[in-house]
Design an enzyme around this catalytic site. Structure first.
Site, mmCIF file in Angstrom:
data_model
loop_
_atom_site.group_PDB
_atom_site.id
_atom_site.type_symbol
_atom_site.label_atom_id
_atom_site.label_comp_id
_atom_site.label_asym_id
_atom_site.label_seq_id
_atom_site.Cartn_x
_atom_site.Cartn_y
_atom_site.Cartn_z
ATOM 1 N N ASP A 177 -18.883 -25.454 -2.450
ATOM 2 C CA ASP A 177 -20.174 -24.775 -2.284
ATOM 3 C C ASP A 177 -20.331 -23.564 -3.191
ATOM 4 O OD1 ASP A 177 -18.281 -23.185 -1.079
ATOM 5 O OD2 ASP A 177 -19.507 -22.717 0.692
ATOM 6 N N ASP A 271 -5.423 -19.013 0.565
ATOM 7 C CA ASP A 271 -5.759 -18.241 -0.626
ATOM 8 C C ASP A 271 -4.948 -16.946 -0.711
ATOM 9 O OD1 ASP A 271 -7.011 -17.258 1.618
ATOM 10 O OD2 ASP A 271 -8.998 -17.087 0.711
#
Length: 343
Positions: A177, A271
């Site tokens: 996205d 992450d």
């Protein structure tokens, strides 16, 4: 009667008597006006010529400034110089189609790999559609290679699994996205080429020491507003970042198994784990590239209640597993000088 002397002074008629008084006549007025106009024109031409020369010199300096500073940017001109776009997706085929079509149009894209962690494999219809859109959107003679990387288990560690048959050292990790313009992506790629051992990305985050008790440090995780307020950062998130392909192997095979288990269990913070890994290996801070990114989907887990608290816990748990804090803070930001008049 006293003698009269007649002469010329700068184009004017001058008469003088023996008394020493002078009278200036109007006979040279036209000549003097022309002379002044001529001087004005010559002066104006000189100033214009100087201004043009200054602009030319300024342009040369701007185009050469990176060389003067010892930074030699590289741009994707061949297959070996490009990057692989690694897209992480989860049941959002409409967003995946937009992302694949966009990154296929970037000239530096050598390949597009999609991390697919759904139980059911992608349909043949979706595969054909995406391959066709890659061919149609690509602006270069060399069409990017497109492939799904299938995983049987839904696990966030999948996004950093090693990839076979890669032709590039550079990996651009991005969520399905997130859209980064091709020109901005090329800028980040050129920055990464000057520092390939570190992470280069668009989403900065930070950490700071909160308290220390009995020799144990506790750190806080700071989001975008903390970065904006403090003017420093120590991470760039892998939702939009470049890193070397070697970190896929290191993440999967060299990083403590306890970190993998933590990410699997909590379904979060992969992450942060990658940022810690890269900092630990490189001993260098990441590099934040200024550039607009467009999020085309709804808010993900970052919009959930308690997200900030969860990230704090992840950071401290990872530091405990590592046994040290490898993150390095910095305030360096890479910008495109052609578009930045005020730095």
């Amino acid at each position: 009667m006293a003698a009269i002397m007649v002469g010329l002074r700068d184009g004017m008629v001058v008469t003088s008597s023996s008394g020493g008084k002078e009278k200036v006549g109007r006979g040279g007025g036209v000549y003097n006006s022309r002379r002044r106009i001529k001087q004005f024109i010559v002066g104006a031409k000189t100033r214009i010529l100087f201004f043009i020369s200054f602009l030319f010199l300024f342009f040369i300096i701007c185009t050469r400034i990176t060389t003067f500073m010892g930074w030699h940017p590289h741009y994707a001109t061949s297959r070996g110089d490009g990057y692989t776009v690694l897209i992480n997706t989860w049941k959002r085929n409409s967003l995946l189609k937009q992302a694949v079509g966009h990154y296929a149009s970037c000239s530096g894209t050598d390949a597009i790999r999609v991390v697919w962690s759904e139980i059911d494999p992608p349909s043949h219809k979706l595969l054909v559609y995406l391959k066709n859109i890659v061919r149609s959107k690509s602006q270069t003679a060399h069409k990017p290679n497109f492939k799904f990387d299938l995983h049987e288990e839904d696990n966030l560690n999948n996004r950093f699994k090693p990839i076979e048959d890669l032709r590039t050292d550079a990996i651009f990790s991005v969520d399905d996205d997130v859209i980064v313009s091709c020109s901005t992506l090329d800028l980040a790629f050129s920055v990464w080429q000057t520092a390939p051992s570190t992470m280069v990305g668009f989403v900065p985050r930070m950490h700071w020491l909160d308290v220390e008790k009995d020799g144990v440090a506790y750190y806080k995780y700071g989001g975008w507003w903390s970065v904006w307020w403090m003017g420093t950062y120590s991470m760039v998130l892998s939702k939009a970042a470049f890193f070397h392909k070697k970190y896929l192997d290191l993440y999967s095979y060299e990083m403590p198994a306890s970190v993998h288990e933590y990410v699997t269990r909590e379904r979060n913070c992969e992450d942060i784990a990658m940022s810690l890994l890269v900092a630990n290996v490189s001993g260098a801070p990441p590099i934040w590239v200024k550039g607009k990114i467009h999020e085309i989907g709804s808010a993900g887990i970052s919009g959930l209640k308690g997200h900030s608290k969860k990230r704090n816990q992840c950071l401290n748990d990872f530091v405990s597993l590592y046994g040290a804090m490898p993150l390095i803070s910095t305030n360096v930001k890479a910008v495109n000088a052609k578009h930045e008049w005020f730095w």
